[in-house]
Design a protein around this motif. Sequence first.
Motif, PDB file in Angstrom:
ATOM      1  N   ILE A   1     -86.929  32.592  42.262  1.00  0.00           N
ATOM      2  CA  ILE A   1     -86.834  32.452  43.716  1.00  0.00           C
ATOM      3  C   ILE A   1     -88.096  32.999  44.397  1.00  0.00           C
ATOM      4  O   ILE A   1     -88.642  32.389  45.299  1.00  0.00           O
ATOM      5  CB  ILE A   1     -85.570  33.158  44.242  1.00  0.00           C
ATOM      6  N   SER A   2     -88.532  34.157  43.953  1.00  0.00           N
ATOM      7  CA  SER A   2     -89.731  34.746  44.556  1.00  0.00           C
ATOM      8  C   SER A   2     -90.891  33.781  44.388  1.00  0.00           C
ATOM      9  O   SER A   2     -90.996  33.086  43.384  1.00  0.00           O
ATOM     10  CB  SER A   2     -90.080  36.061  43.866  1.00  0.00           C
TER      11      SER A   2
ATOM     12  N   ASP B   1     -87.509  39.150  41.235  1.00  0.00           N
ATOM     13  CA  ASP B   1     -86.100  38.752  41.425  1.00  0.00           C
ATOM     14  C   ASP B   1     -85.185  39.777  40.783  1.00  0.00           C
ATOM     15  O   ASP B   1     -84.229  40.247  41.407  1.00  0.00           O
ATOM     16  CB  ASP B   1     -85.845  37.376  40.784  1.00  0.00           C
TER      17      ASP B   1
ATOM     18  N   SER C   1     -90.284  36.409  38.476  1.00  0.00           N
ATOM     19  CA  SER C   1     -88.904  36.592  38.037  1.00  0.00           C
ATOM     20  C   SER C   1     -88.570  38.080  37.936  1.00  0.00           C
ATOM     21  O   SER C   1     -87.440  38.481  38.216  1.00  0.00           O
ATOM     22  CB  SER C   1     -88.662  35.885  36.709  1.00  0.00           C
TER      23      SER C   1
ATOM     24  N   ARG D   1     -90.087  37.542  48.567  1.00  0.00           N
ATOM     25  CA  ARG D   1     -88.746  36.958  48.581  1.00  0.00           C
ATOM     26  C   ARG D   1     -88.099  37.497  49.845  1.00  0.00           C
ATOM     27  O   ARG D   1     -87.894  38.707  49.962  1.00  0.00           O
ATOM     28  CB  ARG D   1     -87.976  37.368  47.335  1.00  0.00           C
TER      29      ARG D   1
ATOM     30  N   SER E   1     -79.416  35.688  41.097  1.00  0.00           N
ATOM     31  CA  SER E   1     -79.778  34.357  40.625  1.00  0.00           C
ATOM     32  C   SER E   1     -80.196  34.421  39.160  1.00  0.00           C
ATOM     33  O   SER E   1     -80.102  33.455  38.434  1.00  0.00           O
ATOM     34  CB  SER E   1     -80.934  33.797  41.456  1.00  0.00           C
ATOM     35  N   THR E   2     -80.682  35.572  38.738  1.00  0.00           N
ATOM     36  CA  THR E   2     -81.109  35.719  37.342  1.00  0.00           C
ATOM     37  C   THR E   2     -79.950  36.219  36.517  1.00  0.00           C
ATOM     38  O   THR E   2     -78.996  36.789  37.043  1.00  0.00           O
ATOM     39  CB  THR E   2     -82.274  36.725  37.234  1.00  0.00           C
TER      40      THR E   2
ATOM     41  N   GLU F   1     -82.644  42.077  42.775  1.00  0.00           N
ATOM     42  CA  GLU F   1     -81.209  41.804  42.583  1.00  0.00           C
ATOM     43  C   GLU F   1     -80.486  42.966  41.951  1.00  0.00           C
ATOM     44  O   GLU F   1     -79.301  43.176  42.213  1.00  0.00           O
ATOM     45  CB  GLU F   1     -81.043  40.538  41.722  1.00  0.00           C
TER      46      GLU F   1
END
Lengths: 344, 673
Positions: free
Chosen positions: B516-517, B630, B627, B558, B644-645, B634
């Motif tokens: 996402i980032s 992310d 990632s 992000r 998401s990961t 998260e």
Amino acid sequence: MFILTLFFGKIHKLCEKMVNSLNKNFYNTVLSQAFSPCGNLLVVGDIFGAIHIFLLKKILNSENNLSKEELTPKFCHTVKEDLQINSLLSTQTHLIVGCVGEVIGYTWRNLKANKFTQAWTIELPENKDGFNKTDVNCMILNEENGQLYAGCGDNNIYVFDLETRKLLKTLDKHKGYIHAISTINNELVSGGEDGLMNIWDLKTTKVVHKIEPSTDSKVARPNLGNWIGAVSANEDYILCGGGVRLSLWHYRFLSNFTVYPIDDQGIHVAEIYDDKILAGGRSRLFYHMNFVGDMITEIPTSSVTTYSAMHQDSPSKILTIAGSSPKIDICSNFMYRDQQLSLY
Amino acid sequence: MVKDTTPIKKKRKTANSGDNDAETDIYRKVVEFEEKESKLRSSEGDAQIYSNICADIRKKLAEMMEINSEVKQEGQRKQELLLDVCLKIAVIKKLNRVDKIQHVFGKDLLNVEKQKCDSIKLVYQNLVYELGHLMHEVTKCNSFKSKHEDIDLIDFSDFMKGAPSDITDKFKNVDMNNSEDLHNLTLARLEYELQQRKSLAKSYETLQEEKKKLAEDIVERKKKLDGLLPLLNTIINATKPLQEYLNIPIDKVRAEHKLAQLLPDPLYIFYANVVAYSSVHDVNLKANILGDQEEAAQFNENECNNEEIESDGENETQETEEVVEVKKRRHRKSVQVDPMEEKKKKILELHPLSVEVTLDIKDVPSITLLLKYCMKLKIVTVTSKVNLPSDITGNCAQEILSGENILNELTPGDFGLESPNPGTPYLLKKVGLGSFRNLVSQLGYAYKWVQTCCGLDFLDKKAWNEEIGRANVEFVFKTLNKRLTSRTTLAKQLEKLEQKSIPQIPDSIEKPQNVISNLTKFGSTTYQDFCMAKHTKALLDEDFINPSDLFFTATISRSSAHLNCFIVIKNDYPISQPIFSLNLIFNKQNLSAENSDQIRDMEKAINLEIKHDSASLLAIKFTFLCSYLDVLLETNFPKDFPQSTMFLKNISGRNRRNPFKFRKIGTGIFTQY
């Protein structure tokens, strides 16, 4: 103009130096420490799965400046590649290494001769998913009955008999992994990621009492979480901290006695020592206070987060503070840092 | 005479009165008789007789006188007396004759004796003469010097060894004190010598003859060869159109080689090596010599002359300096034709010829190296130019391909900013020029590998480990090739990054999906800016960063979280890993490795745990960094960032470790270990 030339002068000087290539120890973190029974060796375990052995004798007795060699480990041994060494425990004959998925014993005699043969290993019970192995986050030895208590990453506390290395009991009432345990008399205090502090009766393996510090608004720090990073108990008090503030509780009344006003981002080390309190965590200071919360001294640390502080009185008084840094701070008077060991 | 004739007449008369035939005999007999008689008679008796007769005569004469005076006519008596006197006179006459004969006789005897004496004298004189002659001969002999003494004889020992045994046998036990033996020995040696010399002379003659023959032969062949050149020239000229037509640059190569002869030795070595290398390996490597041939020839000649005068020159210049100084005092300041300036110019003098090498590799921009030789500093310097391909337009991308830093650290620590010749600092100091570093822009970079390629070997301050052995032409071009390739891929990656998209990485590399980032900012920066940042201190303190490295900044975002990164790319990328220094800004929090274990862990993961030989390392690191961000957000701020990961545990261990280890299980999962 002058500043500019100065600056370029500096650049040139740097150019002439051979640039070091990135050393992996630059990012190393020490999670655990142990002194040898004789008190002359300091063993530290890092996140790369290696134990480093320092010779303390010279470091403590020397008045002069020590060479870089003397401040770096004498021996280094990789126990398990890339699996961090969460805890170390020193007994009269053995060094017990709490790794990931197993507990490994080395004899001090071998270690002193630079021999790294494992005396024994204890495999931890397989995890349910069988995929993520269990951290051994903390270990305590009951010298009277030879029982080893290990607080683990699978939310359980295991009790082993050190002689037979058989699993005796499992304490499984936590819902988060165990950060710290402390024993007093026949009871065991444990603190976990779930924010609970359980007091177990070791005979019945039942939770006798339960404290949830995060329910106390004075203690809770919602932005950091409810987890308990460190517990320490004596006959009268229980000291705990973590995501919650460092706080002292009455053992008997289970009520909050003192909340310490220190500026930290999470406590990982807390200990009742004599009538004083040692505490550290994510803070560039290591705290030394009395029970009511008066600061005795604040020791600046090399690490971002302090994960381990060990002390011994003989042969010489020493406090070693280690954490997320390749550097280990040494205080011989518990007041200020007088030496700094380095892993490389 | 009268007296003489008379006896003869008498005798004749007597003879005549005798027989006619016997007359001559009688005469002879008379003579013989008279001779005999005279021999027998003694002259003293005759003298007595003579005196007696004379006395008688006187007496008789006196008697006659008396007779005459007394006039007594005694005729008779007178007659008698007269007769007596006459007789007596006859006797005297006889005596006279005898005496005369005796005299003649004596005279003859005397003559005989005299003759005898004469002959004896003659003999004596002969002897004396002979003696003198002999004496002369003896002295001559004594003073005689034999010619053989001047001749160099074969050594005695060599003679004993070399000569035939029948000659030397006699002299095996020769007594050196015995002159006879010695003489014989010398004779034998001379004889031997003579033989030897004769034989040598003979061989000399034959050899001489042979030589003559060979010389003639040579002359003949030379003539043939001389005749060949114009022929060949005509052939070459004849082939020219063909060469042009077929596009074979034989002539050009020949001209270049001619020019190569004029190159200074180091450049010549390099040129030769490069040509050799490119002819053997399938590399598009072009070497050209730049500069004017005549100028170079002139320069080389001057250089030769200068070297001869150099030793004297030193003193002269000193003198002239003094003169100048004196002049300075006397005249206006404008007289100062600064000898220092001249010297400076001299020191920095470059050889008029230089070598240009162009390395052209497929898919990679070509690089041109220009090598020059500093005559006085005795080092070779390089300037380089990369012909940027048109598809690379980004600033950063162009920057990393620009020639100056592309050659940095082909071997570790070699920036070309210092003269490898240890004498250079002294030489520069002498003429008041600063450090070599300041001259780099003027002269070019003096990389160590260039010196080794050019056969220049200098004492090194630091021991130069095994790299030195490999620093030959082949090594350099292979390294350069690698460097160019990796730089080009790096440039392409940077080009993409500048356009704020993360470059594609090969599918073979396991990488997380659903990131996402994303990259929101990318640009180049400087060492100074890097130093200014607070969170880079630890890296600087440990000397992990070199000012000559390449510095970039990037921001990965992000929503409201921004991860600012410094990226340090080493010159020898991708051998040395790029170093990331991270700084997360979120919720007014400023987190970095200095104050957050999580960021420190992430930095550790990105700097240490992503290892790849591939040139797209940077892209891989960026992919993972996104990632990781992310994961970090998260796990630590689950409220703000929905998951998401994939990860099993958001934290574990006493250090509340985040899962920064990517495992390719299913779509990919992050774990702590």
